[in-house]
Design a protein around this motif. Structure first.
Motif, short mmCIF file in Angstrom:
data_model
loop_
_atom_site.label_atom_id
_atom_site.label_comp_id
_atom_site.label_asym_id
_atom_site.label_seq_id
_atom_site.Cartn_x
_atom_site.Cartn_y
_atom_site.Cartn_z
N UNK A 1 3.73 -16.20 7.77
CA UNK A 1 2.82 -15.44 8.62
C UNK A 1 2.09 -14.36 7.85
N UNK A 2 2.76 -13.78 6.86
CA UNK A 2 2.16 -12.77 5.96
C UNK A 2 1.54 -11.60 6.71
N UNK A 3 2.17 -11.14 7.80
CA UNK A 3 1.57 -10.03 8.53
C UNK A 3 1.60 -8.75 7.70
N UNK A 4 0.44 -8.17 7.52
CA UNK A 4 0.31 -6.96 6.72
C UNK A 4 -0.04 -7.23 5.28
N UNK A 5 0.28 -8.44 4.80
CA UNK A 5 0.04 -8.81 3.39
C UNK A 5 0.52 -7.65 2.49
N UNK A 6 1.79 -7.31 2.62
CA UNK A 6 2.36 -6.17 1.92
C UNK A 6 2.78 -6.53 0.49
N UNK A 7 3.44 -5.60 -0.18
CA UNK A 7 3.80 -5.80 -1.59
C UNK A 7 4.68 -7.04 -1.80
N UNK A 8 5.56 -7.33 -0.85
CA UNK A 8 6.38 -8.52 -0.96
C UNK A 8 5.56 -9.79 -0.93
N UNK A 9 4.63 -9.87 0.02
CA UNK A 9 3.73 -11.02 0.10
C UNK A 9 2.86 -11.12 -1.16
N UNK A 10 2.39 -9.97 -1.61
CA UNK A 10 1.51 -9.95 -2.78
C UNK A 10 2.20 -10.50 -4.02
N UNK A 11 3.49 -10.21 -4.15
CA UNK A 11 4.24 -10.75 -5.29
C UNK A 11 4.28 -12.28 -5.23
N UNK A 12 4.45 -12.82 -4.02
CA UNK A 12 4.43 -14.28 -3.87
C UNK A 12 3.08 -14.84 -4.28
N UNK A 13 1.99 -14.23 -3.81
CA UNK A 13 0.65 -14.74 -4.14
C UNK A 13 0.39 -14.69 -5.64
N UNK A 14 0.81 -13.61 -6.27
CA UNK A 14 0.62 -13.50 -7.72
C UNK A 14 1.33 -14.63 -8.46
N UNK A 15 2.52 -14.93 -8.01
CA UNK A 15 3.29 -15.98 -8.69
C UNK A 15 2.72 -17.37 -8.42
N UNK A 16 2.23 -17.58 -7.20
CA UNK A 16 1.58 -18.86 -6.87
C UNK A 16 0.35 -19.07 -7.75
N UNK B 1 10.96 -22.09 -5.17
CA UNK B 1 11.27 -20.81 -5.77
C UNK B 1 11.30 -19.75 -4.67
N UNK B 2 12.46 -19.12 -4.53
CA UNK B 2 12.61 -18.05 -3.54
C UNK B 2 12.34 -16.71 -4.22
N UNK B 3 11.36 -16.00 -3.72
CA UNK B 3 10.98 -14.71 -4.30
C UNK B 3 11.83 -13.61 -3.68
N UNK B 4 12.48 -12.84 -4.53
CA UNK B 4 13.37 -11.78 -4.06
C UNK B 4 12.59 -10.68 -3.35
N UNK B 5 13.26 -9.93 -2.49
CA UNK B 5 12.57 -8.83 -1.80
C UNK B 5 12.11 -7.76 -2.77
N UNK B 6 11.02 -7.10 -2.42
CA UNK B 6 10.52 -5.98 -3.20
C UNK B 6 11.10 -4.69 -2.62
N UNK B 7 11.67 -3.89 -3.48
CA UNK B 7 12.23 -2.62 -3.04
C UNK B 7 11.44 -1.47 -3.65
N UNK B 8 11.19 -0.47 -2.84
CA UNK B 8 10.55 0.76 -3.31
C UNK B 8 11.53 1.88 -3.00
N UNK B 9 12.11 2.45 -4.04
CA UNK B 9 13.17 3.43 -3.82
C UNK B 9 14.35 2.76 -3.16
N UNK B 10 14.78 3.28 -2.03
CA UNK B 10 15.93 2.73 -1.32
C UNK B 10 15.53 1.74 -0.22
#
Length: 310
Positions: free
Chosen positions: A23-38, A151-160
Motif C-alpha cells: 500500500x505504501x501509505x506515506x511513502x516513508x523512509x522504510x518504503x523508500x529503502x525498498x524502492x532504492x533497492x528495487x 528479499x525481505x527489507x528490514x525495518x528502518x529505525x530512527x533513534x529508538x
C-alpha cells in the motif's frame, strides 16, 4: 514512470522484472529503502523496476470503519515513486472479488503469470491474500517453488523508533509535523484549489488563501510555519488549521498566509508543506487581539526562516 491502472494486458512482457508491492501509505523512509533497492537491482541486471499498489486502500472496501486516514492519496504516492525512478507503477483496483484470492492464487495468477519477477522486495511486515493469510515466510516458500527470489527489507529505525505509517499518522494528527517529517524524509503536505473565503484575513491585514483540501489527514488545529508550492515557485508561509473560533465558526478550514506575496491566486492549485507547529488554536475576545497574535506568529515565522538560512 509509466502508470498502469489494472493488470498487464500481456503476460510477462517486461525484461527481467524486479518487483515490490504494497500500500505504501506515506511513502516513508522504510518504503523508500525498498524502492532504492528495487531500482538498484533492476539496473544491475538491465531489468525493469516495478511497483504494485492497490486503489482504493483494501480497508476502504473490507472494513471502512477501520480504515485510517491516509497520509498520501494516489496522485501524491505516484509522484514520490517517480522521484525514485521506478519504471512502472501498477495500480490494481481493489474489490471484494479481488480480496477473495487466497495467497497462492494471488502470487501465481497476479505476480507470476502476469509479471514473472526475477526478484521480489517486500517490507518486513508485508501480508497478502485472503484475510492476509500470506506472510513473508509463505512468500519465500512460493518464491522457491515458482522461481523468483524474495528479499525481505528490514525495518528502518530512527533513534529508538521504527518508522511506520501508523507512527507518522499519529504524529500528524497530534500536530507534531516536525518529527513526522523526519520519518517521511520530507515535510508533510496537503494540496487543493484556492477558493474564496469570508475575506476576514484581508481586513485584518493578513490576506489568506483558503485551501479546498482533498487530503484525508489534516494536522491538528493550530498555526504552523511552512511553505507553499505554486507552480514551480516555493513561498514561505504561515498556515492556520482550525474553525476560526474568534468568529464563531465550526467548519474546519486550512488557510495560508503567504509571506511577501500579493498576487490573486483564486482558482489556482497549491501544495502546502507543514514544517513546524508554533501554537494551538485560540479563541480571542476581539479581532484586535487576534491581530496582535498574528503579528507575533509572523515574527516567529520570519525568525524561523532566517535561522534556517544562516
Amino acid at each position: 514512470m509509466k502508470i498502469i491502472r489494472g493488470l498487464p494486458e500481456k503476460e510477462r512482457e517486461y525484461k527481467n522484472p524486479i518487483l515490490t508491492l504494497g500500500n505504501f501509505d506515506g511513502v516513508h523512509l522504510g518504503h523508500q529503502e525498498i524502492f532504492k533497492r528495487v531500482v538498484k537491482r533492476a539496473k544491475e541486471i538491465e531489468g525493469t523496476s516495478i511497483a504494485i499498489t492497490f486503489d482504493p486502500h483494501p480497508l476502504k472496501i473490507l472494513a471502512p470503519e477501520k480504515c485510517p486516514s491516509l497520509i498520501t492519496n494516489f496522485k501524491e504516492k505516484a509522484e514520490i515513486l517517480e522521484s525514485f525512478q521506478i519504471d512502472i507503477l501498477f495500480s490494481i483496483p481493489f474489490t471484494r472479488e479481488f480480496s477473495s484470492l487466497d495467497a497462492d492464487d494471488f502470487i501465481k495468477k497476479i505476480v507470476v503469470d502476469k509479471i514473472g519477477p526475477k526478484e521480489l522486495f517486500i517490507g518486513y511486515d508485508f501480508a497478502f491474500g485472503k484475510g492476509r493469510e500470506g506472510d513473508t515466510s509463505v512468500l519465500k516458500g512460493l518464491g522457491e517453488s515458482l522461481g523468483f527470489k524474495v528479499t525481505v527489507v528490514k525495518p528502518i529505525r530512527v533513534g529508538e523508533k521504527t518508522v511506520s505509517s501508523t507512527l507518522i499518522r499519529n504524529l500528524i494528527k497530534e500536530g507534531n509535523v516536525k518529527e513526522a517529517s523526519v520519518y517521511l524524509g520530507r515535510p508533510y503536505s496537503i494540496s487543493g484549489e484556492v477558493i474564496k473565503g469570508h475575506g476576514r484575513g484581508k481586513g485584518l491585514g493578513f490576506p489568506t488563501a483558503n485551501i479546498n483540501f482533498q487530503n484525508e489527514l489534516i494536522p491538528s488545529e493550530g498555526v504552523y510555519i511552512g511553505e507553499i508550492l505554486f507552480g514551480e515557485e516555493r513561498h514561505k508561509s504561515l498556515i492556520n488549521v482550525g474553525t476560526n473560533p474568534t468568529f464563531g465558526e465550526d467548519k474546519l478550514n486550512v488557510e495560508v498566509f503567504i509571506l511577501d506575496f500579493g498576487r490573486d491566486i483564486y482558482g489556482e492549485f497549491l501544495k502546502v508543506f507543514f514544517q513546524e507547529k508554533i501554537r494551538g488554536e485560540i479563541r480571542f475576545k476581539t479581532p484586535e487581539q487576534l491581530i496582535v497574535q498574528m503579528q507575533k506568529d509572523l515574527k516567529q515565522a520570519r525568525d524561523f526562516f532566517h535561522n534556517r538560512r544562516s
